[in-house]
Enzyme design. Sequence first.
Site, mmCIF file in Angstrom:
data_model
loop_
_atom_site.group_PDB
_atom_site.id
_atom_site.type_symbol
_atom_site.label_atom_id
_atom_site.label_comp_id
_atom_site.label_asym_id
_atom_site.label_seq_id
_atom_site.Cartn_x
_atom_site.Cartn_y
_atom_site.Cartn_z
ATOM 1 N N THR A 170 0.817 -1.212 0.000
ATOM 2 C CA THR A 170 0.000 0.000 0.000
ATOM 3 C C THR A 170 0.849 1.260 0.000
ATOM 4 O O THR A 170 0.534 2.243 -0.683
ATOM 5 C CB THR A 170 -0.936 0.008 1.225
ATOM 6 O OG1 THR A 170 -1.736 -1.176 1.208
ATOM 7 C CG2 THR A 170 -1.846 1.216 1.206
ATOM 8 N N GLU A 171 1.950 1.230 0.740
ATOM 9 C CA GLU A 171 2.779 2.427 0.891
ATOM 10 C C GLU A 171 3.630 2.723 -0.343
ATOM 11 O O GLU A 171 3.675 3.861 -0.812
ATOM 12 C CB GLU A 171 3.704 2.270 2.107
ATOM 13 C CG GLU A 171 2.997 2.385 3.450
ATOM 14 C CD GLU A 171 2.643 3.830 3.786
ATOM 15 O OE1 GLU A 171 3.009 4.740 3.012
ATOM 16 O OE2 GLU A 171 2.000 4.054 4.815
#
Length: 213
Positions: free
Chosen positions: A86-87
């Site tokens: 996600t990051e």
Amino acid sequence: MRNVRPTYKGRRRRQKGGCGGCLGKLLILIFVFVVVGFLGYKAFQGFGIRNRILQTRYPIRYQTEVEKYAEEFQLEPALVYAVIRTESGFDPYAVSSAGAKGLMQLKEETAFDCVRALKINHFTVDDLFDPAVNIRLGCYYFSKLLKTYDGCIETAAAAYNGGPGNVEKWLQDEALVDEKGKLTKVPFAETRNYVENIVESYQMYQKLYTNAE
């Protein structure tokens, strides 16, 4: 000798019968193709083709580092993979508009706090682009947030993205928490979407890897 006029009835009958035979063979071939296709589909299901396709969307990378530091800080590897995906999308050189760096997108201030807590010597900002260093610091920080928020992944993820200061304010707002004081609504759209992505990715990693048969 009397001339005999040839007749073609027999030939016509044979041609008619031949066409009927072709139709029958065609139907048999169609049936065979349908059966083979169905069995092939079931076989593909048995080999987990769908899961393999999903694994390309939810890959396992930096496995050695993830498993090592997930164990050190008592995290599930599936959760760490979800955060990294996600990051940064597994890009070790990713830099956000806010200045967060590396696989787990740590800001310099947060990184130095983690370094001091872990008593790491000779740390520089460029070390955040080292997967091993970044994952270790990120795992420590996320585990710290989990302990702060009683193991609630959603609240810890909200703090990881939106900052602990904002989360503390939200937890004091009765309109944003349930009767048990758990954060149920996130005012920031970016952080809200982030939490949803973390939870979805975490569940997918569990399904595809942790609980794989």
